[in-house]
Design a protein around this motif. Structure first.
Motif, PDB file in Angstrom:
ATOM      1  N   ASP A  80       0.833  -1.203   0.000  1.00 27.50           N
ATOM      2  CA  ASP A  80       0.000   0.000   0.000  1.00 27.50           C
ATOM      3  C   ASP A  80       0.868   1.254   0.000  1.00 27.50           C
ATOM      4  N   ARG A  81       1.887   1.258   0.820  1.00 28.34           N
ATOM      5  CA  ARG A  81       2.738   2.440   0.924  1.00 28.34           C
ATOM      6  C   ARG A  81       3.517   2.660  -0.363  1.00 28.34           C
ATOM      7  N   ALA A  82       3.929   1.566  -1.011  1.00 27.06           N
ATOM      8  CA  ALA A  82       4.665   1.708  -2.269  1.00 27.06           C
ATOM      9  C   ALA A  82       3.771   2.248  -3.379  1.00 27.06           C
ATOM     10  N   TYR A  83       2.539   1.775  -3.432  1.00 21.22           N
ATOM     11  CA  TYR A  83       1.619   2.200  -4.490  1.00 21.22           C
ATOM     12  C   TYR A  83       1.022   3.586  -4.238  1.00 21.22           C
ATOM     13  N   PHE A  84       0.616   3.853  -3.005  1.00 19.61           N
ATOM     14  CA  PHE A  84      -0.242   5.018  -2.742  1.00 19.61           C
ATOM     15  C   PHE A  84       0.242   5.925  -1.607  1.00 19.61           C
ATOM     16  N   GLY A  85       1.403   5.658  -1.083  1.00 21.50           N
ATOM     17  CA  GLY A  85       1.842   6.408   0.081  1.00 21.50           C
ATOM     18  C   GLY A  85       2.662   7.643  -0.215  1.00 21.50           C
ATOM     19  N   HIS A  86       2.479   8.247  -1.385  1.00 19.99           N
ATOM     20  CA  HIS A  86       3.317   9.380  -1.778  1.00 19.99           C
ATOM     21  C   HIS A  86       2.614  10.724  -1.639  1.00 19.99           C
ATOM     22  N   GLY A  87       1.315  10.724  -1.322  1.00 20.03           N
ATOM     23  CA  GLY A  87       0.608  11.963  -1.020  1.00 20.03           C
ATOM     24  C   GLY A  87       0.535  12.958  -2.152  1.00 20.03           C
ATOM     25  N   ASN A  88       0.412  12.477  -3.403  1.00 22.19           N
ATOM     26  CA  ASN A  88       0.421  13.413  -4.543  1.00 22.19           C
ATOM     27  C   ASN A  88      -0.957  13.697  -5.106  1.00 22.19           C
ATOM     28  N   LYS A  89      -2.019  13.240  -4.438  1.00 21.38           N
ATOM     29  CA  LYS A  89      -3.377  13.489  -4.933  1.00 21.38           C
ATOM     30  C   LYS A  89      -4.276  13.957  -3.797  1.00 21.38           C
ATOM     31  N   GLU A  90      -3.772  14.841  -2.973  1.00 20.97           N
ATOM     32  CA  GLU A  90      -4.487  15.244  -1.782  1.00 20.97           C
ATOM     33  C   GLU A  90      -5.287  16.523  -1.963  1.00 20.97           C
ATOM     34  N   GLU A  91      -5.378  17.041  -3.173  1.00 20.16           N
ATOM     35  CA  GLU A  91      -6.137  18.255  -3.432  1.00 20.16           C
ATOM     36  C   GLU A  91      -7.112  18.018  -4.580  1.00 20.16           C
ATOM     37  N   ASP A  92      -8.232  18.728  -4.545  1.00 23.28           N
ATOM     38  CA  ASP A  92      -9.142  18.703  -5.688  1.00 23.28           C
ATOM     39  C   ASP A  92      -8.424  19.262  -6.912  1.00 23.28           C
ATOM     40  N   GLN A  93      -8.881  18.849  -8.094  1.00 21.23           N
ATOM     41  CA  GLN A  93      -8.319  19.322  -9.349  1.00 21.23           C
ATOM     42  C   GLN A  93      -9.419  19.971 -10.187  1.00 21.23           C
ATOM     43  N   ILE A  94      -9.050  20.957 -10.970  1.00 19.06           N
ATOM     44  CA  ILE A  94      -9.988  21.637 -11.866  1.00 19.06           C
ATOM     45  C   ILE A  94      -9.618  21.301 -13.306  1.00 19.06           C
ATOM     46  N   GLY A  95     -10.620  21.043 -14.136  1.00 17.94           N
ATOM     47  CA  GLY A  95     -10.391  20.751 -15.545  1.00 17.94           C
ATOM     48  C   GLY A  95     -11.638  21.052 -16.348  1.00 17.94           C
ATOM     49  N   PHE A  96     -11.614  20.683 -17.610  1.00 17.73           N
ATOM     50  CA  PHE A  96     -12.750  20.916 -18.493  1.00 17.73           C
ATOM     51  C   PHE A  96     -13.111  19.597 -19.163  1.00 17.73           C
ATOM     52  N   ILE A  97     -14.357  19.135 -18.972  1.00 13.70           N
ATOM     53  CA  ILE A  97     -14.800  17.901 -19.615  1.00 13.70           C
ATOM     54  C   ILE A  97     -15.272  18.157 -21.039  1.00 13.70           C
ATOM     55  N   ASP A  98     -15.540  19.420 -21.379  1.00 12.68           N
ATOM     56  CA  ASP A  98     -15.760  19.863 -22.757  1.00 12.68           C
ATOM     57  C   ASP A  98     -15.445  21.362 -22.766  1.00 12.68           C
ATOM     58  N   PRO A  99     -15.388  21.996 -23.945  1.00 10.62           N
ATOM     59  CA  PRO A  99     -14.965  23.406 -23.977  1.00 10.62           C
ATOM     60  C   PRO A  99     -15.823  24.350 -23.145  1.00 10.62           C
ATOM     61  N   GLN A 100     -17.060  23.970 -22.848  1.00 10.90           N
ATOM     62  CA  GLN A 100     -17.961  24.862 -22.128  1.00 10.90           C
ATOM     63  C   GLN A 100     -18.091  24.527 -20.635  1.00 10.90           C
ATOM     64  N   THR A 101     -17.647  23.349 -20.220  1.00 14.67           N
ATOM     65  CA  THR A 101     -17.968  22.873 -18.881  1.00 14.67           C
ATOM     66  C   THR A 101     -16.727  22.737 -18.017  1.00 14.67           C
ATOM     67  N   ARG A 102     -16.637  23.617 -17.041  1.00 16.22           N
ATOM     68  CA  ARG A 102     -15.568  23.534 -16.045  1.00 16.22           C
ATOM     69  C   ARG A 102     -15.979  22.513 -14.990  1.00 16.22           C
ATOM     70  N   ALA A 103     -15.091  21.586 -14.687  1.00 18.89           N
ATOM     71  CA  ALA A 103     -15.407  20.520 -13.742  1.00 18.89           C
ATOM     72  C   ALA A 103     -14.400  20.514 -12.607  1.00 18.89           C
TER      73      ALA A 103
END
Length: 340
Positions: free
Chosen positions: A257-280
């Protein structure tokens, strides 16, 4: 108490580093993981559907196989893209899978999200009506599905049938009693959650949604759930609705578990666009030692609002490891959260 299941996208790749190297591997391992999850005491085995991709696509043969190999666990989808579906044929497939499973099917559907190809639904023979979008078409397909799942006759019988007919108009067969109440809508916006409530569908809310307020993901998702429940009450439905959220959650209990997921690099929400008009906004992953994980999860407002939690699993790491991931949550986290 909270129902806890897993959600698999069924990714596969021929890479030597993958434990799931073919479509056959993805399908058979999905069955094996559902069997293992049932033995561990999990409540649900769910699959995601994507077309034109090295992932799970045609869900009903898989759901039927899982239903035949298990006896208690809920089996379902999260979600099927309704832009690709013939709702009448789908009603027959769903009815058959549900009967094989003894009424355990929980069918998550949605208008769909961006896919691997442009307008993939058009290759399946579907086009939006004039003045409508592909999202409108997906919702219309859903409405037809809901209608035929009521089990009411609508087909005019042939006066000279090959086999005797029951009296009156004919319905689709096989018909599975109660399936209509086990349809879920995957809503990315507050408005579609309210729409789903009015139609009497349960709610599935994923690890992403439209960014409608700029608040943290779990806060927006909790508000969506509350809006859904208010709309359900206003619609006057007589049963209690169900609400699920999905999360990537890993309890770090051993060196793998620690080798796969113990690096703490996904601890914040992320912002992106699922299409040109929609911010997700995309929700964070959780990975920590059990005690720390419990404290983090207690702050997630949407998990608290939902009655069902779906754990997204890294299926290419193999059945045994994913069974371990599920067991670690059930054993080390769920009791501390009051879920068990």
């Amino acid at each position: 108490m909270k129902k806890i299941g897993f959600l698999s996208f069924g990714h596969w790749t021929p890479s030597p580093q993958s434990g799931t190297r073919s479509a056959g591997d993805a399908l058979l391992q999905s069955i094996d993981l559902a069997v293992a999850a049932e033995e561990l005491g999990a409540d649900g085995a769910y699959v995601r559907v994507h077309h034109f991709a090295r992932q799970l696509s045609s869900p009903f043969p898989l759901l039927a196989a899982i239903g035949a190999k298990t006896s208690k666990i809920e089996i379902g989808t999260a979600v099927i893209d309704m832009r690709y579906e013939n709702p009448l044929y789908m009603a027959e497939d769903a009815g058959a899978a549900d009967l094989i499973a003894g009424g355990r099917l929980q069918l998550g559907i949605s208008r769909g999200s961006p896919e691997q190809v442009i307008d993939g639904w058009s290759y399946f023979g579907y086009q939006p009506s004039e003045g409508q979008t592909d999202a409108d078409m997906g919702r219309r397909h859903a409405e037809v599905l809901l209608d035929v799942l009521r089990g009411e006759g609508f087909g005019k019988p042939n006066p000279r049938p090959m086999f005797p007919n029951p009296p009156g108009l004919l319905r689709l067969e096989p018909y599975s009693e109660g399936l209509r109440e086990r349809i879920w809508w995957g809503a990315s916006s507050n408005a579609t959650a309210v729409w789903a409530a009015k139609l009497g569908m349960n709610l599935q809310s994923s690890t992403l949604k439209n960014d409608e307020t700029g608040e943290p993901f779990h806060v927006q998702q909790a508000a969506q759930i509350r809006a859904y429940r208010a709309a359900w009450k206003e619609a006057g439905h007589t049963r209690e609705p169900r609400v699920s959220v999905s999360r990537s959650i890993f309890a770090l209990v051993d060196q793998r578990d620690r080798a796969y997921f113990g690096h703490g690099n996904k601890e914040e929400d992320q912002i992106g666009f699922i299409d040109p008009q929609t911010r997700a906004i995309f929700g964070r992953s959780y990975a920590a030692e059990p005690d720390a994980l419990i404290e983090e999860l207690k702050k997630d407002e949407a998990i608290a609002e939902a009655d069902t939690l779906l754990l997204t699993v890294p299926n290419q790491l193999g059945v045994d490891y994913n069974a371990h991931v599920i067991e670690a949550i059930l054993k080390h986290v769920a009791p501390g959260m009051g879920w068990r």
